[in-house]
Enzyme design. Structure first.
Site, PDB file in Angstrom:
ATOM      1  N   GLU A 104      15.427  21.143 -18.738  1.00  0.00           N
ATOM      2  CA  GLU A 104      16.694  20.448 -18.520  1.00  0.00           C
ATOM      3  C   GLU A 104      17.418  20.156 -19.829  1.00  0.00           C
ATOM      4  OE1 GLU A 104      19.538  17.150 -17.889  1.00  0.00           O
ATOM      5  OE2 GLU A 104      17.795  17.220 -19.213  1.00  0.00           O
ATOM      6  N   ASP A 136      10.715  17.507 -19.599  1.00  0.00           N
ATOM      7  CA  ASP A 136      11.008  17.798 -20.997  1.00  0.00           C
ATOM      8  C   ASP A 136      11.915  16.721 -21.590  1.00  0.00           C
ATOM      9  OD1 ASP A 136      13.101  18.822 -19.318  1.00  0.00           O
ATOM     10  OD2 ASP A 136      13.910  19.872 -21.064  1.00  0.00           O
TER      11      ASP A 136
END
Length: 900
Positions: A656, A589
């Site tokens: 994250e 991500d």
């Protein structure tokens, strides 16, 4: 006039300088019935400039105007009886007994033709005049080029050729068009000349930024052309040849020289014996290359064309020249021949701008303003074929070998670069350029294209020869498949794009690197923004992308789905369960790309000066792919997964950038995937500098918190209610300001508790011993866009970054998306609104020896204590959003030695 004078017995000399024009064409004559003519000068170029400094760099606002050439096209031409500016480099002395013809050509540019005047009409005159007239006819027809060529020359470009829109790298540094690109394969260097009067020196083996330096030497004059010998770099700008020592880049004065009355020099050609120069005076001249000095004593000085000599190249012992008079000429340049013309090659209907040779095929190729290239057979001196397909001037061409096949590369002002099969004239590759090209050169398996914006783009043409199968046999080619990266004799498992190719010629590694880059480009294109639900589908695609990639490498994989969270990917390469395991962590991500400073689409990866630009290239998609491809190579070296010396596990999460939600639960419920882990590898940190890597053996922890001050039920008007109550924003500002002093020292009691200062001093001593190699504080500040830092030296700066806790206020806002009664959400009068709510977000970085919960307690006590002193009727609330633990490893452990 001459006939009348002769009839009347007039013996006096007649100086007949006339200028006539019909508004479209200008003709100026320089003629004398006997003896010397009156003076006549011509200047031509692209634009006028007025330099602000003299040759010594001293500011001179009264400096004279100059006419510069900034590209292949002539936009301005001037006829004058005497030079009307002080710059002698821009003026060409018109030859005796000649006329100058200025005509409009394609795109309203100017063509300059010199035509001889001879009342006696000698055979030599008739030949020269005939050549000039043919040139004028060609130029005239070229003004209506598209109609002239319509239906006469078939396009040799197919619509289904492999096309490429993004360069492999973009090299920056020049300011303005890059007019010349020359390669030195022996020293593996590239030299570029620009309108900025600089010569760029580029190290082609450098991985991070090829530019070494810029050489200055031409005062205000664009560097039109470059050549490189064993010991020297030669450049032309204005009417000067400047020679540099290739080792120290100092000017070699005794070999540099001025060429008076020639006007701007436009081209040069270097042979083992001679240097040839040519320019706007339509002449070429040669001087011995190894003489002690260049004093202008030319071995040859020959009027070669009826107009500017735009290009020169050697074929065997013959000099080939291309002129603005639309012809190519072949010359015997042996001094004993006197520069005898061997052949005149006609056929172009526009200026000849570029030349190249394919010696093995006995070919000379010319590129022209008529949008075509002509392929000349040098054995029989005739045109073998005309290559068309460009829609504008062909400004640069170069020949190269690909898989043993002779190919031609061309760049055009239609903003394309095309690769052609010289045997068939068919186009086999096309690259779309963002800017207009101005020059090109080939190095190894890439073409480097200089542009009018000062950039040099690199395009790989290593596999261009694959297109020959399609152009000669009509077969389809899938440019997106891995077969594009294989060579003859290599094989590929049909079920696996990542299966190991069997090398035939030692180029597997370069193919793997190219495939890695293309895979990263696909990965970056997935907008896996974890903080925005609108990109949930892209996040799922990114997780699936990683899963499929690992499966193709032979890994066991598992995608873990949790409600309202992006999937995590687990993978394992198991050689033997009893062997130790290395576990790699990464996250697919990314953050949103809302910054206005993005030059390109952040989700279309670009390469510039050796670095990749795109959201996720470093954080963290690039490192993920680097590790996967490294594992793939290790498996190949060992002969299969079962022969690995250890097990390899990977965990790739998708939250994250959103607080790693659900990550802990994923690990706890899947511990068997990481069985016998002895080492964890994380590639999600920074280097010390742009070109200095480091191994991280510790990271500070992170606490994210917010403090919210809530006042009235809704936003109020500052003109009506201002000053009658404690405003939430004012209270918040005072609370936040109480946390730090002006030097960033945190004032919260207990904030520095738990620090192992003995350990800090040990690490400072280590930093001190390395400080001269670590970073330059001033350059670091400059890279951040700051005039200076509050850290005076390298050790102090790095201590604050690495060894001590810090607090940063990262955001202040006055509403949330749930505030329906906030005036802040609508209307133009922001200065009249008192927000009813104010929220400040801050983060704390703490070191491994500190307890994060004690820090939270210290912050809470401090905020409540300070707020209580305000006697405010507002309410205050602290929220803990996330706590990430700190860690510190043993930097002397053997695994760090192995990594180094």
């Amino acid at each position: 006039i001459s006939e009348a004078s002769e009839a009347e017995g007039c013996e006096e000399r007649s100086l007949m300088n006339f200028v006539v024009s019909d508004g479209k064409t200008v003709i100026a004559t320089k003629f004398a019935s006997s003896g010397n003519c009156a003076s006549l000068y011509m200047a031509a170029g692209s634009t006028f400039v007025s330099p602000r400094t003299d040759e010594n760099g001293t500011d001179n606002p009264e400096s004279d105007t100059e006419l510069l050439r900034c590209g292949k096209r002539t936009k301005i031409a001037i006829i004058a009886s005497e030079p009307i500016t002080a710059s002698d480099s821009m003026w060409t002395k018109v030859p005796e007994n000649h006329m100058v013809v200025l005509m409009r050509e394609k795109d309203d540019d100017v063509n300059v033709t010199f035509m001889p005047i001879d009342l006696h009409k000698t055979s030599e005159f008739e030949q020269d005049r005939g050549q000039a007239f043919r040139a004028l006819e060609s130029v005239s027809s070229g003004t209506n080029l598209y109609e002239v060529l319509k239906g006469r020359i078939a396009s040799t470009t197919s619509t289904d050729i492999p096309s490429k829109k993004m360069p492999d790298d973009i090299l920056t540094g020049h300011k303005g068009p890059v007019l010349s690109v020359v390669m030195d394969s022996k020293s593996r260097m590239m030299y570029t000349g620009g309108v900025d009067a600089l010569i760029g020196v580029w190290n082609m083996d450098s991985l991070s930024g090829k530019l070494q330096k810029f050489i200055k030497g031409h005062h205000h004059c664009p560097v039109i052309d470059l050549s490189v010998s064993q010991n020297y770099i030669l450049s032309i700008g204005g009417n000067w040849l400047v020679v540099y020592n290739k080792c120290n880049h100092e000017i070699v004065q005794e070999k540099s020289m001025n060429v008076p009355n020639a006007g701007l020099l436009l081209s040069m050609c270097l042979t083992p014996k001679y240097l040839f120069l040519a320019g706007q005076d339509a002449c070429f001249r040669s001087t011995p290359l190894h003489s002690d000095s260049n004093n202008g004593d030319w071995v040859l000085h020959k009027r070669g064309h009826s107009s500017f000599v735009n290009a020169m190249v050697m074929y065997a012992d013959y000099l080939c020249t291309g002129g603005a008079d639309t012809v190519v000429k072949i010359w015997d340049v042996d001094p004993s021949s006197g520069g005898k013309t061997k052949a005149v090659l006609r056929g172009h209907t526009g200026e000849v701008l570029s030349l190249a040779t394919a010696v093995k095929l006995h070919l000379l190729i010319s590129g022209s303003r008529d949008n075509t290239m002509r392929v000349w057979d040098m054995e029989v001196l005739c045109c073998r074929r005309t290559i068309s397909g460009h829609q504008n001037d062909v400004v640069g061409i170069a020949c190269f070998l690909s898989r043993g096949e002779d190919l031609l590369c061309s760049v055009s002002l239609d903003s394309t670069c095309k690769v052609w099969d010289l045997q068939t004239g068919q186009c086999v590759r096309c690259m779309s350029l963002d800017n207009l090209p101005s020059s090109c050169g080939i190095f190894d398996s890439s073409i480097y294209i200089g542009s009018d914006e000062g950039e040099i783009t690199e395009w790989s043409i290593e596999n261009a020869g694959r297109g020959l199968e399609r152009s000669r046999a009509g077969s389809e080619m899938d440019s997106s498949s891995y077969s594009e990266f294989l060579h003859p004799g290599e094989t590929m498992d049909s079920s696996d794009n990542l299966s190991e190719p069997k090398p035939a010629n030692g180029k597997v590694q370069s193919n793997q690197d190219a495939f890695l880059v293309e895979t990263l480009r696909e990965f970056i294109a997935l907008k896996s923004i974890s903080g925005d639900d609108a990109y949930r589908e892209d996040c799922f695609k990114a997780a699936k992308f990683v899963t499929r990639l690992l499966e193709r490498c032979g890994a066991m994989t598992k995608m873990i789905h949790q409600e309202n969270k992006n999937p995590a990917v687990l993978a394992r390469f198991e050689a033997d369960s009893s062997k130790p395991t290395i576990t790699f962590y990464g996250h697919y991500d990314v953050q949103p790309a809302l910054e206005q400073t993005w030059r390109f689409d952040p989700f279309e990866m670009r390469t510039m000066d050796g670095s990749f630009y795109g959201r996720g290239t470093t954080d963290n998609k690039g490192p993920i792919l680097a590790f996967i491809f490294a594992v793939k190579e290790l498996i190949a070296e060992c002969g299969g997964i079962a022969r690995l010396p250890l097990n390899i596990a990977l965990v790739i999460e998708g939250e994250e950038e959103n607080g790693s939600k659900g990550f802990k639960e994923t690990l706890e419920s899947n511990t068997h995937w990481f069985q016998n882990t002895k080492l964890i590898v994380i590639s999600n940190t920074l280097w010390i500098g742009q070109d200095r890597p480091c191994i991280t053996y510790g990271m500070r922890g992170m606490i994210t918190m917010s403090v919210e001050v809530l006042g009235p039920r809704k936003d109020l008007h500052s003109g009506n209610e201002g000053g009658v109550f404690n405003e939430p924003m004012t209270d918040l500002m005072k609370v936040l300001a109480s946390m730090q002093d002006s030097s960033n020292h945190v004032l919260i009691p207990g904030f520095y508790d738990g620090i192992d200062y003995d350990r800090v001093e040990e690490q400072k001593e280590m930093l001190e011993s390395l400080s001269h190699n670590l970073m330059d504080v001033d350059k670091y500040a400059e890279s951040l866009g700051l005039p200076s830092l509050n850290s005076g030296n390298t050790v102090d700066c790095l201590s604050k970054k690495w060894l001590l806790p810090t607090l940063s206020i990262v955001e202040v806002r006055t509403h949330t998306k749930h505030d329906k009664d906030a005036h802040y959400c609508f209307g133009p009068t922001r200065f009249s609104v008192i927000p009813h709510r104010a929220i400040g977000h801050f983060s704390i970085r703490f070191v491994a020896s500190q307890n994060p919960h004690d820090l939270v307690e210290s912050v809470t006590k401090h905020v409540m204590s300070v707020f209580a002193q305000f006697n405010s009727h507002n309410k205050i609330k602290l929220t803990i959003h996330n706590i990430g633990e700190a860690w510190e490893g043993n930097g002397s452990h053997l695994v760090y030695d192995a990594a180094i």
